[in-house]
Design a protein around this motif. Structure first.
Motif, mmCIF file in Angstrom:
data_model
loop_
_atom_site.group_PDB
_atom_site.id
_atom_site.type_symbol
_atom_site.label_atom_id
_atom_site.label_comp_id
_atom_site.label_asym_id
_atom_site.label_seq_id
_atom_site.Cartn_x
_atom_site.Cartn_y
_atom_site.Cartn_z
ATOM 1 N N LYS A 162 36.456 -91.765 1.834
ATOM 2 C CA LYS A 162 36.416 -91.891 -0.019
ATOM 3 C C LYS A 162 35.835 -90.182 -0.705
ATOM 4 C CE LYS A 162 37.390 -95.925 -1.156
ATOM 5 N NZ LYS A 162 38.575 -95.994 -2.161
ATOM 6 N N LEU A 163 35.133 -89.430 0.161
ATOM 7 C CA LEU A 163 34.423 -88.808 -0.349
ATOM 8 C C LEU A 163 34.654 -87.168 0.498
ATOM 9 C CD1 LEU A 163 33.003 -90.488 -2.662
ATOM 10 C CD2 LEU A 163 31.923 -88.574 -2.756
ATOM 11 N N LYS A 164 36.881 -87.488 0.988
ATOM 12 C CA LYS A 164 36.698 -86.377 2.107
ATOM 13 C C LYS A 164 36.286 -84.735 1.049
ATOM 14 C CE LYS A 164 39.228 -89.398 4.493
ATOM 15 N NZ LYS A 164 41.137 -89.472 5.224
ATOM 16 N N GLY A 165 35.577 -83.893 1.868
ATOM 17 C CA GLY A 165 35.609 -82.389 1.881
ATOM 18 C C GLY A 165 33.928 -82.231 0.949
ATOM 19 N N VAL A 166 33.583 -84.167 0.465
ATOM 20 C CA VAL A 166 31.810 -83.570 -0.877
ATOM 21 C C VAL A 166 31.509 -83.889 0.559
ATOM 22 C CG1 VAL A 166 31.952 -84.115 -2.369
ATOM 23 C CG2 VAL A 166 33.911 -83.555 -2.133
ATOM 24 N N TYR A 167 31.673 -85.710 0.383
ATOM 25 C CA TYR A 167 30.396 -85.831 0.782
ATOM 26 C C TYR A 167 30.088 -85.881 2.726
ATOM 27 C CZ TYR A 167 27.469 -90.006 2.890
ATOM 28 O OH TYR A 167 26.424 -90.505 3.859
ATOM 29 N N THR A 168 29.777 -85.187 3.162
ATOM 30 C CA THR A 168 30.046 -84.957 4.575
ATOM 31 C C THR A 168 28.707 -85.104 5.867
ATOM 32 O OG1 THR A 168 29.857 -82.509 4.175
ATOM 33 C CG2 THR A 168 31.800 -83.192 4.076
ATOM 34 N N PHE A 169 28.955 -84.554 6.969
ATOM 35 C CA PHE A 169 27.649 -84.775 8.065
ATOM 36 C C PHE A 169 26.267 -83.886 7.775
ATOM 37 C CE2 PHE A 169 25.927 -83.488 11.483
ATOM 38 C CZ PHE A 169 24.961 -84.469 12.125
ATOM 39 N N GLY A 170 27.156 -82.727 7.109
ATOM 40 C CA GLY A 170 26.307 -81.459 6.845
ATOM 41 C C GLY A 170 26.150 -82.038 5.577
ATOM 42 N N ALA A 171 26.459 -82.051 4.345
ATOM 43 C CA ALA A 171 25.371 -82.029 2.924
ATOM 44 C C ALA A 171 24.828 -83.538 3.203
ATOM 45 C CB ALA A 171 26.908 -82.754 2.167
ATOM 46 N N HIS A 172 24.773 -84.125 3.983
ATOM 47 C CA HIS A 172 24.160 -85.694 4.201
ATOM 48 C C HIS A 172 22.618 -85.464 5.404
ATOM 49 C CE1 HIS A 172 23.409 -89.842 4.446
ATOM 50 N NE2 HIS A 172 22.169 -89.340 5.363
ATOM 51 N N MET A 173 23.017 -84.160 5.895
ATOM 52 C CA MET A 173 21.967 -84.098 6.928
ATOM 53 C C MET A 173 20.963 -82.285 5.620
ATOM 54 S SD MET A 173 22.183 -85.589 9.502
ATOM 55 C CE MET A 173 20.676 -84.613 10.615
ATOM 56 N N ARG A 174 21.633 -82.473 4.779
ATOM 57 C CA ARG A 174 20.630 -81.115 4.093
ATOM 58 C C ARG A 174 20.092 -81.896 3.614
ATOM 59 N NH1 ARG A 174 25.016 -77.857 4.481
ATOM 60 N NH2 ARG A 174 26.257 -78.899 2.859
ATOM 61 N N MET A 175 20.031 -83.739 2.799
ATOM 62 C CA MET A 175 18.658 -84.145 2.539
ATOM 63 C C MET A 175 18.451 -85.696 2.845
ATOM 64 S SD MET A 175 20.699 -84.417 -1.337
ATOM 65 C CE MET A 175 20.900 -82.548 -1.992
ATOM 66 N N SER A 176 18.641 -84.964 4.067
ATOM 67 C CA SER A 176 18.089 -86.715 5.086
ATOM 68 C C SER A 176 16.545 -86.883 5.311
ATOM 69 C CB SER A 176 18.642 -86.134 6.638
ATOM 70 O OG SER A 176 18.247 -85.449 7.074
ATOM 71 N N TRP A 177 15.745 -85.537 4.595
ATOM 72 C CA TRP A 177 14.732 -85.537 4.929
ATOM 73 C C TRP A 177 14.097 -86.479 3.192
ATOM 74 C CZ3 TRP A 177 12.094 -84.648 0.194
ATOM 75 C CH2 TRP A 177 12.654 -83.606 -0.453
ATOM 76 N N THR A 178 14.928 -86.511 2.634
ATOM 77 C CA THR A 178 14.344 -88.086 1.712
ATOM 78 C C THR A 178 14.614 -89.233 2.355
ATOM 79 O OG1 THR A 178 17.084 -87.793 0.710
ATOM 80 C CG2 THR A 178 15.503 -86.000 -0.619
ATOM 81 N N ILE A 179 15.584 -89.572 3.089
ATOM 82 C CA ILE A 179 15.788 -90.679 3.645
ATOM 83 C C ILE A 179 15.042 -90.771 4.427
ATOM 84 C CG2 ILE A 179 17.076 -91.973 4.701
ATOM 85 C CD1 ILE A 179 19.325 -90.144 4.051
ATOM 86 N N VAL A 180 14.475 -90.000 5.221
ATOM 87 C CA VAL A 180 13.078 -90.229 6.470
ATOM 88 C C VAL A 180 11.797 -91.302 5.897
ATOM 89 C CG1 VAL A 180 11.910 -88.876 8.031
ATOM 90 C CG2 VAL A 180 13.962 -88.540 8.159
#
Length: 442
Positions: free
Chosen positions: A401-419
């Motif tokens: 849905k959010l191609k080019g916005v919500y990407t693998f890299g963008a997610h991983m930069r904030m994945s520490w919050t999920i961990v």
């Protein structure tokens, strides 16, 4: 009485070259499933091919070697039953969602949010709360798709808001789905397999919501100040005739599935199909007496068939590995290490591989676990998929849905919050189940 899954294994093919061939085919097939974006191929295609091909090879191997087919026949019968239960359950759930979409129920929700004038932070929290409490009923993928559409409609270019907002929706949808047998396919699988009663999964609510709230709080610190431009002078979106009744029928259908499973010993799909029959009768009465056509067959035609076929394929592929003997070896991990440690690892594996095949493998292996550990693996498989963007159906859907916005890299930069939220969920589980003993020992 001997259980079916305890009697199907006739030959341990995991130590044979043919068994290794099956494993290689599974790995290659799963590579193409995981690389969906790279090759622009819907993951249902390699999943369905892999699952059906592996059993074609198994059947051919048994025929070529003149082996007894009784164990093979039992495995196929059990697998068909398992897949049918999940297939028809999801089919009905998706039909109800499409009917609600057709009646403008979700468009009305979107319009209210767009015309509210809320600032970015309020929209962040509102969409998160809706995702958490909608996914237990509507499932995490549908919830994530609906709310990510709301996000991109509110603000198309502000990545500082969209990225943490999208991650928040994915985490909330997955966490909300973890405490309801209807919210995530992995939870549905565990419930259908009899690993807990309906009410047992509700005890995961504190762990699910605390983990999400911690992640959401950390993500909210990255949300910018200000508010999107308010949309004014637009016609309010009205829910079409029958929309609110369909909401009630959806709740009734869920209740039918729960009562049917817990009281009448019927599979959950039975109550769901009963609810679908009532929906179809209601659609008939609306058309006949009020000249309002829900177009229920159009709703059925919009059901995401590729999603259903993906589940068929991946469950068949895992079933083939189970029949070949690989999962019998994998279950030894529960005797080598603490079940808690293994189940925490399942969450990380779910993020890498996708939680559906991981949960299917655990259920097929069927380690001797108490209710506390089955609830833990349900929690970790459901919530753990959020740690990587493609680790859950919700994440994959939002990436589309959010191609080019919500990407693998963008997610991983904030994945520490999920961990951090993931381990907070496990800590709450530990207090509930191991310290307070809110479970029944086997």
């Amino acid at each position: 009485m001997t259980r079916v899954e305890d009697s199907v294994q006739a030959i341990d093919l995991a130590v044979e070259p043919f068994g290794w061939l099956l494993l290689v085919i599974f790995i290659i097939g799963y590579y193409f499933i995981a690389a969906e974006e790279k090759y622009h191929i819907n993951k249902a295609k390699p999943a369905l091919f892999t699952g059906t091909f592996m059993f074609m090879l198994l059947g051919g191997y048994y025929a070529a070697n003149g082996l007894d087919f009784s164990a093979f026949d039992v495995e196929i019968a059990h697998l068909i039953l398992e897949i049918a239960e999940i297939f028809f359950f999801l089919f009905v759930a998706m039909t109800f969602i499409e009917a609600l979409i057709e009646r403008n129920v979700f468009d009305a929700l979107k319009e209210r949010l767009l015309s509210s004038g809320y600032d970015y932070k309020k929209l962040f929290w509102i969409t998160g709360f809706i995702a958490f409490f909608l996914s237990p009923v509507a499932d995490n993928l549908t919830t994530a798709l609906i709310l990510s559409t709301v996000l991109i409609t509110i603000e198309k270019n502000n990545k500082v808001f969209l990225v943490p907002g999208a991650i928040n929706i994915v985490v909330a949808a997955n966490a909300g789905g973890a405490w309801s047998p209807f919210g995530d396919i992995t939870t549905l699988m565990a419930w259908s397999a009899g690993k807990g009663a309906f009410t047992d999964f509700l005890f995961l609510f504190p762990a699910s919501i605390v983990g999400w709230l911690i992640t959401a709080y950390l993500l909210s610190r990255f949300i910018p100040e200000g508010a999107p431009a308010k949309i004014e002078n637009t016609e309010p979106v009205k829910i079409h005739r029958g929309g609110k009744v369909i909401i009630f029928l959806g709740i009734f259908t869920i209740a039918s599935a729960v009562i049917g499973k817990q009281v009448m010993h019927l599979p959950p799909m039975w109550g769901m199909l009963f609810g679908l029959s009532i929906l179809k009768l209601y659609a008939y009465s609306l058309k006949r007496y009020h000249n309002s056509d829900i177009q229920i067959y159009k709703s059925v035609s919009k059901v995401e068939n590729d999603t259903l076929l993906f589940f068929f394929g991946i469950l068949a592929a895992v079933g083939a590995l189970h029949f070949a003997g690989f999962l019998a070896h994998a279950v030894n991990l529960y005797t080598i290490f603490s079940p808690t440690v293994v189940n925490i690892g399942v969450g990380f594996l779910s993020a890498i591989v996708d939680n559906v095949p991981v949960m299917s493998a655990v259920l097929k292996a069927n380690p001797a676990l108490g209710l506390d550990q089955w609830m833990l693996v349900t929690l970790t498989a459901g919530v753990g998929g959020s740690m990587i963007s493609f680790g859950s159906a919700a994440g994959v859907g939002v990436m589309g849905k959010l191609k080019g916005v919500y990407t693998f890299g963008a997610h991983m930069r904030m994945s520490w919050t999920i961990v951090i939220g993931y381990f907070a969920s496990i800590a709450i589980w530990y207090v509930q189940y191991e310290m307070l003993g809110l479970y029944i020992k086997p």
